[in-house]
Design a protein around this motif. Structure first.
Motif, PDB file in Angstrom:
ATOM      1  N   ARG A  42      65.758  45.387  47.289  1.00 54.21           N
ATOM      2  CA  ARG A  42      64.900  44.326  47.834  1.00 54.21           C
ATOM      3  C   ARG A  42      63.463  44.834  47.809  1.00 54.21           C
ATOM      4  O   ARG A  42      63.160  45.883  48.370  1.00 54.21           O
ATOM      5  CB  ARG A  42      65.344  43.999  49.253  1.00 54.21           C
ATOM      6  N   ILE A  43      62.569  44.096  47.144  1.00 56.47           N
ATOM      7  CA  ILE A  43      61.178  44.534  46.965  1.00 56.47           C
ATOM      8  C   ILE A  43      60.249  43.744  47.877  1.00 56.47           C
ATOM      9  O   ILE A  43      60.263  42.519  47.883  1.00 56.47           O
ATOM     10  CB  ILE A  43      60.741  44.373  45.493  1.00 56.47           C
ATOM     11  N   LEU A  44      59.437  44.479  48.632  1.00 56.22           N
ATOM     12  CA  LEU A  44      58.428  43.907  49.516  1.00 56.22           C
ATOM     13  C   LEU A  44      57.063  44.337  48.992  1.00 56.22           C
ATOM     14  O   LEU A  44      56.798  45.528  48.841  1.00 56.22           O
ATOM     15  CB  LEU A  44      58.623  44.418  50.947  1.00 56.22           C
ATOM     16  N   LEU A  45      56.194  43.373  48.690  1.00 59.36           N
ATOM     17  CA  LEU A  45      54.844  43.671  48.216  1.00 59.36           C
ATOM     18  C   LEU A  45      53.886  43.580  49.397  1.00 59.36           C
ATOM     19  O   LEU A  45      53.869  42.581  50.112  1.00 59.36           O
ATOM     20  CB  LEU A  45      54.422  42.698  47.117  1.00 59.36           C
ATOM     21  N   LEU A  46      53.090  44.639  49.611  1.00 58.08           N
ATOM     22  CA  LEU A  46      52.064  44.663  50.654  1.00 58.08           C
ATOM     23  C   LEU A  46      50.701  44.653  49.990  1.00 58.08           C
ATOM     24  O   LEU A  46      50.514  45.255  48.939  1.00 58.08           O
ATOM     25  CB  LEU A  46      52.169  45.939  51.487  1.00 58.08           C
ATOM     26  N   THR A  47      49.754  43.960  50.612  1.00 61.98           N
ATOM     27  CA  THR A  47      48.405  43.956  50.058  1.00 61.98           C
ATOM     28  C   THR A  47      47.359  43.721  51.131  1.00 61.98           C
ATOM     29  O   THR A  47      47.608  43.015  52.105  1.00 61.98           O
ATOM     30  CB  THR A  47      48.251  42.886  48.953  1.00 61.98           C
ATOM     31  N   GLY A  48      46.220  44.317  50.927  1.00 55.95           N
ATOM     32  CA  GLY A  48      45.064  44.054  51.771  1.00 55.95           C
ATOM     33  C   GLY A  48      44.226  42.923  51.202  1.00 55.95           C
ATOM     34  O   GLY A  48      43.242  42.517  51.777  1.00 55.95           O
ATOM     35  N   TYR A  49      44.615  42.412  50.028  1.00 56.47           N
ATOM     36  CA  TYR A  49      43.884  41.354  49.335  1.00 56.47           C
ATOM     37  C   TYR A  49      44.794  40.144  49.167  1.00 56.47           C
ATOM     38  O   TYR A  49      45.100  39.729  48.058  1.00 56.47           O
ATOM     39  CB  TYR A  49      43.409  41.853  47.959  1.00 56.47           C
ATOM     40  N   ALA A  50      45.233  39.588  50.256  1.00 54.74           N
ATOM     41  CA  ALA A  50      46.212  38.503  50.222  1.00 54.74           C
ATOM     42  C   ALA A  50      45.615  37.218  49.666  1.00 54.74           C
ATOM     43  O   ALA A  50      44.491  36.859  49.974  1.00 54.74           O
ATOM     44  CB  ALA A  50      46.741  38.244  51.625  1.00 54.74           C
ATOM     45  N   PRO A  88      40.891  24.011  53.831  1.00 56.03           N
ATOM     46  CA  PRO A  88      40.462  25.403  53.981  1.00 56.03           C
ATOM     47  C   PRO A  88      38.982  25.549  53.630  1.00 56.03           C
ATOM     48  O   PRO A  88      38.441  24.757  52.862  1.00 56.03           O
ATOM     49  CB  PRO A  88      41.338  26.170  52.978  1.00 56.03           C
ATOM     50  N   PRO A  89      38.328  26.584  54.151  1.00 53.05           N
ATOM     51  CA  PRO A  89      36.913  26.800  53.861  1.00 53.05           C
ATOM     52  C   PRO A  89      36.681  26.990  52.360  1.00 53.05           C
ATOM     53  O   PRO A  89      37.556  27.470  51.630  1.00 53.05           O
ATOM     54  CB  PRO A  89      36.573  28.082  54.616  1.00 53.05           C
ATOM     55  N   LEU A  90      35.495  26.626  51.915  1.00 52.66           N
ATOM     56  CA  LEU A  90      35.149  26.732  50.506  1.00 52.66           C
ATOM     57  C   LEU A  90      35.271  28.174  50.006  1.00 52.66           C
ATOM     58  O   LEU A  90      35.743  28.419  48.893  1.00 52.66           O
ATOM     59  CB  LEU A  90      33.725  26.208  50.287  1.00 52.66           C
ATOM     60  N   LYS A  91      34.877  29.129  50.831  1.00 51.79           N
ATOM     61  CA  LYS A  91      34.969  30.529  50.424  1.00 51.79           C
ATOM     62  C   LYS A  91      36.419  30.944  50.195  1.00 51.79           C
ATOM     63  O   LYS A  91      36.714  31.732  49.311  1.00 51.79           O
ATOM     64  CB  LYS A  91      34.308  31.441  51.456  1.00 51.79           C
ATOM     65  N   ARG A  92      37.341  30.402  51.009  1.00 49.75           N
ATOM     66  CA  ARG A  92      38.761  30.702  50.832  1.00 49.75           C
ATOM     67  C   ARG A  92      39.269  30.103  49.521  1.00 49.75           C
ATOM     68  O   ARG A  92      40.014  30.741  48.777  1.00 49.75           O
ATOM     69  CB  ARG A  92      39.572  30.154  52.021  1.00 49.75           C
ATOM     70  N   LEU A  93      38.857  28.881  49.213  1.00 50.97           N
ATOM     71  CA  LEU A  93      39.260  28.246  47.955  1.00 50.97           C
ATOM     72  C   LEU A  93      38.723  29.032  46.759  1.00 50.97           C
ATOM     73  O   LEU A  93      39.426  29.194  45.749  1.00 50.97           O
ATOM     74  CB  LEU A  93      38.778  26.798  47.909  1.00 50.97           C
ATOM     75  N   GLU A  94      37.480  29.512  46.878  1.00 49.00           N
ATOM     76  CA  GLU A  94      36.898  30.321  45.811  1.00 49.00           C
ATOM     77  C   GLU A  94      37.715  31.591  45.610  1.00 49.00           C
ATOM     78  O   GLU A  94      38.038  31.969  44.477  1.00 49.00           O
ATOM     79  CB  GLU A  94      35.444  30.673  46.153  1.00 49.00           C
ATOM     80  N   TRP A  95      38.068  32.257  46.712  1.00 51.88           N
ATOM     81  CA  TRP A  95      38.869  33.482  46.647  1.00 51.88           C
ATOM     82  C   TRP A  95      40.206  33.215  45.946  1.00 51.88           C
ATOM     83  O   TRP A  95      40.629  33.974  45.077  1.00 51.88           O
ATOM     84  CB  TRP A  95      39.093  34.029  48.054  1.00 51.88           C
ATOM     85  N   GLU A  96      40.875  32.122  46.308  1.00 54.59           N
ATOM     86  CA  GLU A  96      42.168  31.764  45.709  1.00 54.59           C
ATOM     87  C   GLU A  96      42.008  31.540  44.203  1.00 54.59           C
ATOM     88  O   GLU A  96      42.828  32.004  43.413  1.00 54.59           O
ATOM     89  CB  GLU A  96      42.727  30.489  46.347  1.00 54.59           C
ATOM     90  N   HIS A  97      40.957  30.826  43.817  1.00 54.64           N
ATOM     91  CA  HIS A  97      40.738  30.539  42.405  1.00 54.64           C
ATOM     92  C   HIS A  97      40.464  31.823  41.620  1.00 54.64           C
ATOM     93  O   HIS A  97      41.007  32.025  40.526  1.00 54.64           O
ATOM     94  CB  HIS A  97      39.585  29.545  42.238  1.00 54.64           C
ATOM     95  N   ILE A  98      39.644  32.687  42.164  1.00 57.16           N
ATOM     96  CA  ILE A  98      39.350  33.964  41.507  1.00 57.16           C
ATOM     97  C   ILE A  98      40.638  34.763  41.328  1.00 57.16           C
ATOM     98  O   ILE A  98      40.890  35.326  40.259  1.00 57.16           O
ATOM     99  CB  ILE A  98      38.297  34.769  42.303  1.00 57.16           C
ATOM    100  N   GLN A  99      41.476  34.827  42.363  1.00 54.87           N
ATOM    101  CA  GLN A  99      42.739  35.574  42.272  1.00 54.87           C
ATOM    102  C   GLN A  99      43.650  34.984  41.202  1.00 54.87           C
ATOM    103  O   GLN A  99      44.302  35.713  40.459  1.00 54.87           O
ATOM    104  CB  GLN A  99      43.449  35.601  43.625  1.00 54.87           C
ATOM    105  N   ARG A 100      43.706  33.663  41.125  1.00 54.11           N
ATOM    106  CA  ARG A 100      44.556  32.997  40.133  1.00 54.11           C
ATOM    107  C   ARG A 100      44.079  33.337  38.713  1.00 54.11           C
ATOM    108  O   ARG A 100      44.875  33.701  37.845  1.00 54.11           O
ATOM    109  CB  ARG A 100      44.542  31.485  40.367  1.00 54.11           C
ATOM    110  N   VAL A 101      42.770  33.244  38.470  1.00 55.47           N
ATOM    111  CA  VAL A 101      42.225  33.559  37.145  1.00 55.47           C
ATOM    112  C   VAL A 101      42.418  35.039  36.827  1.00 55.47           C
ATOM    113  O   VAL A 101      42.781  35.398  35.704  1.00 55.47           O
ATOM    114  CB  VAL A 101      40.733  33.151  37.057  1.00 55.47           C
ATOM    115  N   LEU A 128      35.234  40.511  44.564  1.00 51.99           N
ATOM    116  CA  LEU A 128      36.561  41.088  44.753  1.00 51.99           C
ATOM    117  C   LEU A 128      36.561  42.184  45.813  1.00 51.99           C
ATOM    118  O   LEU A 128      37.593  42.446  46.428  1.00 51.99           O
ATOM    119  CB  LEU A 128      37.101  41.637  43.435  1.00 51.99           C
ATOM    120  N   ALA A 129      35.420  42.819  46.026  1.00 49.33           N
ATOM    121  CA  ALA A 129      35.335  43.885  47.022  1.00 49.33           C
ATOM    122  C   ALA A 129      35.364  43.335  48.444  1.00 49.33           C
ATOM    123  O   ALA A 129      35.670  44.051  49.389  1.00 49.33           O
ATOM    124  CB  ALA A 129      34.072  44.718  46.813  1.00 49.33           C
ATOM    125  N   LYS A 130      35.065  42.041  48.594  1.00 49.65           N
ATOM    126  CA  LYS A 130      35.056  41.420  49.917  1.00 49.65           C
ATOM    127  C   LYS A 130      36.458  40.980  50.292  1.00 49.65           C
ATOM    128  O   LYS A 130      37.275  40.654  49.453  1.00 49.65           O
ATOM    129  CB  LYS A 130      34.133  40.198  49.927  1.00 49.65           C
TER     130      LYS A 130
END
Length: 188
Positions: A80-88, A138-151, A177-179
């Motif tokens: 069973r694999i659990l992925l942990l991240t500080g960049y969720a 969700p806040p615009l900054k959160r949407l931007e973060w999600e889009h960047i992660q997807r790309v 990405l550092a934020k």
């Protein structure tokens, strides 16, 4: 809970202090623990330790934990694999599950959360009025973060290619990405 019932956990993270602390906490909860700091070490430990559970960090120095998931699954299909991240982000969570991870947790996490996820006992807590999500998007900054992660996931972590697709300068993308991502629900 004794070690025979809990299982064997392979911790894969390049943060030595985090791995040591989490490893000690899991041992006190009845798990047998082995540790690895990178992909090649993880695959070697996986072969000789034969873990029933794997806790994997998303970023292993220059390596991606996402890329390691299929190789770990091939080496130990029953683990069973659990992925942990500080960049969720939603994009990385979806990608982790697609690649074979069983669960995904954002750091910081405590040992009890990890144990629940490893054992598949992550029970949803009933939402209270204070926990309810607002009706606002969700806040615009959160949407931007999600889009960047997807790309970035579509580009297999290649920052230069992701920056080109996003129409950003590579250094600008690296700063973004550092934020840390924006929280969806404000802390009280």
């Amino acid at each position: 809970m004794n070690a025979e019932n809990a299982g064997r956990v392979l911790l894969i993270d390049d943060d030595e202090v985090f791995v040591h602390v989490l490893g000690r906490a899991l041992v006190t909860r009845g798990f047998e623990v082995a540790m690895a700091r990178d992909g090649s070490g993880a695959l070697a430990r996986c072969a000789d330790f034969q873990p029933s559970h794997i806790v994997l960090d998303l970023k292993l120095g220059a390596e991606s934990g996402l890329a390691l998931i299929p190789r770990l699954t091939a080496a130990r299909p029953a683990a069973r694999i659990l992925l942990l991240t500080g960049y969720a982000s939603i994009a990385t969570a979806v990608e982790a599950i697609k690649r074979g991870a069983h669960d995904y947790l954002a750091k910081p996490v405590d040992a009890d959360q990890v144990v629940q996820a490893l054992l598949g006992n992550a029970t949803a807590q009933p939402a209270t009025a204070g926990d309810a999500l607002p009706d606002a998007p969700p806040p615009l900054k959160r949407l931007e973060w999600e889009h960047i992660q997807r790309v970035l996931n579509e580009c297999d972590g290649n920052i230069s290619e992701a920056a080109r697709r996003l129409g950003l300068h590579r250094r600008t993308l690296q700063r973004k990405l550092a934020k840390r991502p924006v929280r969806e629900v404000p802390q009280r």
